[in-house]
Design an enzyme around this catalytic site. Structure first.
Site, PDB file in Angstrom:
ATOM      1  N   HIS A  45       0.821  -1.214   0.000  1.00  0.00           N
ATOM      2  CA  HIS A  45       0.000   0.000   0.000  1.00  0.00           C
ATOM      3  C   HIS A  45       0.854   1.262   0.000  1.00  0.00           C
ATOM      4  O   HIS A  45       0.670   2.183   0.785  1.00  0.00           O
ATOM      5  CB  HIS A  45      -0.988  -0.016   1.163  1.00  0.00           C
ATOM      6  CG  HIS A  45      -2.029  -1.084   1.029  1.00  0.00           C
ATOM      7  ND1 HIS A  45      -3.015  -1.066   0.069  1.00  0.00           N
ATOM      8  CD2 HIS A  45      -2.206  -2.240   1.715  1.00  0.00           C
ATOM      9  CE1 HIS A  45      -3.766  -2.136   0.173  1.00  0.00           C
ATOM     10  NE2 HIS A  45      -3.297  -2.880   1.161  1.00  0.00           N
ATOM     11  N   ASN A  84       3.229  11.209   7.872  1.00  0.00           N
ATOM     12  CA  ASN A  84       4.448  11.282   8.665  1.00  0.00           C
ATOM     13  C   ASN A  84       5.057   9.905   8.832  1.00  0.00           C
ATOM     14  O   ASN A  84       4.348   8.921   8.903  1.00  0.00           O
ATOM     15  CB  ASN A  84       4.146  11.835  10.062  1.00  0.00           C
ATOM     16  CG  ASN A  84       3.937  13.333  10.091  1.00  0.00           C
ATOM     17  OD1 ASN A  84       4.528  14.078   9.333  1.00  0.00           O
ATOM     18  ND2 ASN A  84       3.089  13.767  11.002  1.00  0.00           N
TER      19      ASN A  84
END
Length: 394
Positions: free
Chosen positions: A68, A233
């Site tokens: 992913h 992040n």
């Protein structure tokens, strides 16, 4: 090949879908088997950049496991010791030590085996037979490499009854300096992130301790290049030539550090004698072993040591791996490296990192609390370099 029609986009309702070069030139790839999808190609092209940059920076074959659009791990081709071979389920492979590429793949695929289930594989070098044999027995969606030895290609073509996705990429291909994408019908354009990461970016050491060994510098380079292709992040723990914990796509920096730290802890604990000696049944599949080990370490899935549960996996009921025992084992660890794609806003990240054996840190710097973060690193005897460059990736 000018374009390649995909079955659908990110989801089955997103049709039509295809990949092509905007300037009308040929695609820099050959599809040797299978029919890769939209997300497969996102993983393939991001992971290829990662391994090719690792190879250029450190001069060793590299491999990555992607899921992913973020890496579960990336590694260079250093040999594995016997415990690590066993933890990565590759202790039965003959000739492993003679193939640096296979060692890199064994490390990358073996780091976070639960997250690597159904992954996309990237190899920096021509796939050899040993590496192909390792890939053959794992659950995986596909592989990208600059080439394949004839026997290795035939081995890979046996996966999924010949439908395993095998992509060959032109290693000389260089993308355009500007890149574009559309969101909500609106076109975004930016300069491609061609920031070069090597050991030279670690020259600005801001802590009192400035002793950065070559091996630690290499681990920091691995962490930073991994972060360059991880959804932000993100932070990355690295140790002895491989990324051992990636915390991707979190909104809070401390949650990145905790997530990646937990993954790193699990990787370390899997090499403990207590885990390596679990009495698995012979007919347990590799994914089932992965799930059982995770349950054993984290005491979840009803606690795999409890009555009525252990019989699924083991020939006898194992002793629990207590949190106190785990903590004692983890406290023996040191010299782990940690990279961050943006500055640490608080020193809680440093304290959490140290609990997973981190001694070396690389981050951009630039926070108003840099002084507090450096002070904490100094108190813990850590080495911290400010790179001056953020590595956000979206």
């Amino acid at each position: 090949m000018l374009e390649f029609e995909l079955k659908y986009g990110c989801n089955p309702n997103q049709k039509p879908s295809k990949i092509y070069m905007e300037d009308g030139s040929e695609l820099p790839i050959e599809i040797l088997a299978g029919k890769p999808g939209y997300i497969n190609f996102l993983d393939a092209f991001n992971s290829w950049q990662l391994v090719s940059e690792l190879k250029a920076a450190l001069g060793m074959p590299a491999a990555a496991s992607f899921k992913h659009v973020s890496p579960t791990s990336a590694a260079i081709g250093l040999p594995l010791d016997e415990k690590l071979k066993k933890a990565c389920f590759v202790d039965d492979i003959e000739g492993l030590d003679e193939s640096p590429l296979a060692c890199a793949y064994a490390r990358a695929r073996g780091t976070d085996r639960m997250c690597s289930f159904g992954d996309w594989v990237a190899l920096s070098d021509v796939c050899d037979v040993t590496t192909a044999k390792l890939i053959q027995r794992e659950v995986s969606d596909g592989v990208i490499a600059p080439g394949y030895e004839p026997e290795a290609l035939e081995i890979l073509k046996t996966k999924r009854k010949g439908n395993y996705n095998i992509v060959k990429i032109d290693p000389l291909y260089v993308p355009a300096a500007q890149e574009k994408k559309q969101v909500f019908g609106i076109t975004f354009e930016q300069g491609r992130n061609d920031y070069k990461i090597d050991k030279s970016v670690l020259s600005n050491i801001v802590t009192e301790n400035k002793d950065l060994p070559e091996s630690a510098a290499a681990d920091l380079v691995i962490a930073l290049i991994t972060l360059k292709y991880t959804q932000s992040n993100s932070v990355c723990y690295a140790y002895k030539g491989q990324a051992i914990g990636v915390g991707a796509g979190q909104q809070s920096r401390i949650h990145c550090t905790r997530l990646a730290g937990t993954k790193a802890d699990t990787w370390f604990l899997r090499q403990s004698d207590k885990v390596l000696n679990l009495p698995f049944k012979e007919d347990i599949s590799r994914p089932e072993r992965d799930n059982a080990i995770d349950g054993y370490i984290n005491q979840n899935e009803e606690d795999v040591c409890s009555d009525g549960v252990w019989q699924r996996y083991f020939t006898s009921q194992p002793e629990p791996f207590t949190k106190e025992e785990q903590r004692a084992y983890l406290d023996t660890l040191d010299n782990v490296a940690l990279g961050s794609d943006a500055f640490f806003p608080f020193d809680d990240n440093i304290m959490r990192a140290r609990a997973s054996g981190v001694k070396y840190v690389a981050e951009p710097g630039g926070s108003i609390r840099d002084g507090v973060v450096i002070e904490r690193a100094d108190k813990l005897g850590m080495v911290m370099a400010f790179t001056g460059m953020r590595l956000f990736h979206h």
